[in-house]
Design a protein around this motif. Sequence first.
Motif, PDB file in Angstrom:
ATOM      1  N   ASN A  37       0.803  -1.220   0.000  1.00  0.00           N
ATOM      2  CA  ASN A  37       0.000   0.000   0.000  1.00  0.00           C
ATOM      3  C   ASN A  37       0.840   1.277   0.000  1.00  0.00           C
ATOM      4  O   ASN A  37       0.279   2.371  -0.112  1.00  0.00           O
ATOM      5  N   HIS A  38       2.145   1.144   0.184  1.00  0.00           N
ATOM      6  CA  HIS A  38       3.104   2.251   0.204  1.00  0.00           C
ATOM      7  C   HIS A  38       2.872   3.164   1.398  1.00  0.00           C
ATOM      8  O   HIS A  38       3.698   3.243   2.299  1.00  0.00           O
ATOM      9  N   GLN A  39       1.759   3.890   1.443  1.00  0.00           N
ATOM     10  CA  GLN A  39       1.460   4.774   2.556  1.00  0.00           C
ATOM     11  C   GLN A  39       0.088   4.409   3.119  1.00  0.00           C
ATOM     12  O   GLN A  39      -0.850   4.139   2.368  1.00  0.00           O
ATOM     13  N   LEU A  40      -0.028   4.422   4.434  1.00  0.00           N
ATOM     14  CA  LEU A  40      -1.290   4.127   5.082  1.00  0.00           C
ATOM     15  C   LEU A  40      -1.986   5.421   5.474  1.00  0.00           C
ATOM     16  O   LEU A  40      -1.339   6.435   5.757  1.00  0.00           O
ATOM     17  N   GLU A  41      -3.307   5.380   5.495  1.00  0.00           N
ATOM     18  CA  GLU A  41      -4.062   6.526   5.981  1.00  0.00           C
ATOM     19  C   GLU A  41      -3.804   6.709   7.477  1.00  0.00           C
ATOM     20  O   GLU A  41      -3.448   5.768   8.186  1.00  0.00           O
ATOM     21  N   LEU A  52       5.614   4.015  12.947  1.00  0.00           N
ATOM     22  CA  LEU A  52       4.558   4.967  12.584  1.00  0.00           C
ATOM     23  C   LEU A  52       5.014   5.862  11.430  1.00  0.00           C
ATOM     24  O   LEU A  52       4.247   6.131  10.496  1.00  0.00           O
ATOM     25  N   TYR A  53       6.257   6.342  11.492  1.00  0.00           N
ATOM     26  CA  TYR A  53       6.800   7.217  10.447  1.00  0.00           C
ATOM     27  C   TYR A  53       6.762   6.507   9.094  1.00  0.00           C
ATOM     28  O   TYR A  53       6.317   7.072   8.090  1.00  0.00           O
ATOM     29  N   ARG A  54       7.218   5.269   9.098  1.00  0.00           N
ATOM     30  CA  ARG A  54       7.229   4.532   7.829  1.00  0.00           C
ATOM     31  C   ARG A  54       5.814   4.232   7.350  1.00  0.00           C
ATOM     32  O   ARG A  54       5.534   4.257   6.148  1.00  0.00           O
ATOM     33  N   SER A  55       4.878   3.971   8.262  1.00  0.00           N
ATOM     34  CA  SER A  55       3.512   3.631   7.867  1.00  0.00           C
ATOM     35  C   SER A  55       2.832   4.784   7.151  1.00  0.00           C
ATOM     36  O   SER A  55       2.148   4.590   6.135  1.00  0.00           O
ATOM     37  N   VAL A  56       3.005   6.019   7.663  1.00  0.00           N
ATOM     38  CA  VAL A  56       2.273   7.142   7.078  1.00  0.00           C
ATOM     39  C   VAL A  56       3.012   7.778   5.907  1.00  0.00           C
ATOM     40  O   VAL A  56       2.394   8.421   5.058  1.00  0.00           O
ATOM     41  N   THR A  57       4.354   7.615   5.841  1.00  0.00           N
ATOM     42  CA  THR A  57       5.124   8.256   4.758  1.00  0.00           C
ATOM     43  C   THR A  57       5.590   7.283   3.694  1.00  0.00           C
ATOM     44  O   THR A  57       5.925   7.688   2.582  1.00  0.00           O
ATOM     45  N   GLY A  58       5.671   5.996   4.029  1.00  0.00           N
ATOM     46  CA  GLY A  58       6.196   5.021   3.077  1.00  0.00           C
ATOM     47  C   GLY A  58       7.700   5.013   3.000  1.00  0.00           C
ATOM     48  O   GLY A  58       8.269   4.375   2.110  1.00  0.00           O
ATOM     49  N   ARG A  59       8.397   5.712   3.909  1.00  0.00           N
ATOM     50  CA  ARG A  59       9.858   5.766   3.890  1.00  0.00           C
ATOM     51  C   ARG A  59      10.394   5.668   5.310  1.00  0.00           C
ATOM     52  O   ARG A  59       9.683   5.947   6.268  1.00  0.00           O
TER      53      ARG A  59
END
Length: 641
Positions: free
Chosen positions: A431-435, A527-534
């Motif tokens: 999904n790359h980035q999560l809501e 959390l950072y990776r979940s919302v930004t994808g990086r």
Amino acid sequence: MSLLSKTLLALVVVALLPLIWSSSQLIGVNREAIRDQVLRVHALTARACMGQIDGDLETKRSVLRGVAEHPVFQEAPQSQMAQELIASLLSGDGRQVAALAILFDESGNEVMRAQPKGFSLDFGPTPAIDREPLLIDTDQGVYLRLNALLSGRDAQIVAFYDVSAWLKILDPQEVGEQAQLCLMDDKGRVVLADHAELQVPDLLRDQAMHGKVSGAIRTDDSSFSVLGAFAPSVQADWRVVSWQPRAVAEAIERRMRNRTFVALAGALFLVSLIALWAFRAVIQPIRNLLHEHSDLLGQINPKSGGDEVSQLQRAFQALERLVKGQAENEQIVLGRYEVTKRIGEGAMGTVFRGWDPKLKRDVALKTIRLNRQTDADFELSNQLMNEAISAARINHEHVVGVYDVEDAPDTCFVTMEYVDGLSLEEYIWANHQLEEEEAVQLALAVTKGLNAAHQRGILHRDIKPANVLLSRHGDIKIADFGISQMMTQIAKEKGAIFGTPGYLPPETLSGKGFSEKGDLFAVGVLLYRSVTGREPFTGKDRREAMMHTLIHDPKPPNQFAKISDELNRIILKLLEKNPDQRFATAQALIDALEPLVRNKTWQYQITWGGKKHVPVQTHGSLLLDSSDLQQLPATEGPGAH
């Protein structure tokens, strides 16, 4: 080399390389061949045009001499018969006589003139015999003047001929529109051409004036760069010169070269189509078969060398060994558990899916290889067993349950709850980035599981997306509590640090140990990776990732994702270098996250079915020894950078 690489190499060697070689040779040959051919064409054209003009000139001379030697002109040049003879000359088919006059004596007195009606030509003083033939440019056009002496008389007959047919001779269509032809006299002057402003290139003119020979030349004058040829007349002191700009030949070269490149591009396109067909029809099915075999038995390592055919051969050999082994042993067991599938393999052991025949349920079996050679090794293995037993006491809905720990001579294995689903690592990758709502729910579940462990004095030490499992039924569970505890003990005995670069907190990398706030730091990275994808702390290798963790402040996540200011503040607080500036406990983080949950009944959605693509992690869990930690910047104080 892979099978696709071998296929492409074969196509290139068989189809493209010969074509490229022959095309390069053809281009090189054509460059000179075209220029030589153009020169030959102009040389042939010049000789042919000069030959036609010479032939026509000789015919006109013969006719005029025949008239001059006729007896009637000997006896009575002004008689009616002489006039009829001259009239027949004027109307003669193909001779194109414009006017005719008979001149007597050396003073140039005109005795008789004959010319077509409506035509008048002033040819001036009596021309000298030795100066014929001569082309005269008049207001009515260019005319050829020929003289013939009357036999037995001191007089001459002069005829003027229309040479418009010669202009057609000097305009052959075969040499192309860019070609220029002209008739040049012995002074280097253009005496006949399709337009009066025609200029012969200096070097070509000088060569044409040199002797009575034909020739061809390439010129590079200051104003001309041409390919040309010339041919002298055998009837007069004239030359036909033919040339064209060298750019015309070069344009032909470019067209041929471009067509060659188009042919190469077409061949490359066909090779690509054949390669694509081979990939889809042959290579992809083989790869799918290998993946299915790997998912089923876990026997094939794509990096083990050889192409897909070699790997497929090893796969069938492994399948054959497995079938033979099962036929001999009926089943593979670990303790009382039946091994049904190999799930994965790490640096310290292997993960299997198993079956508990006693309790009739699926389980996950994680093995850890041990090296028991001394009393200290046996003491360490006992300590590891105790750590796993401590982790088994955590009973929480967001923690993978530990059912059993068993010891074997060279290994031990932990029996855990089997979660039928996928990891958060795979989910983020898909999904790359999560809501924001989805990421908060996931982080809240992880923090609640950590809180339950921290209350029992147990740290996870390796929180990351790969250790967060999402079940088919919507459950969120933290995995590897017991394994992380055991690996941490092994690291301590070896003077190393266990963890994943990029998720380890700065204080641990600085040698200040690991605390509950280290787990919360890892939640911040998650959390950072979940919302930004990086990743907030990454690099080309693990040492660079650890360096960034120590000295770099990550950019705020709201620069890469649409999240609330409160969630942005929570993430940055979790990633503080100074652990005292993070949340004090997991419960404090829970209290901060819960107000951000808008839909209390919301659950993440996973699309099941189809092929599952497992991403490659940048850095996995490692034992980081002194060589990994050296050259990292030293820090002083709890908040030093």
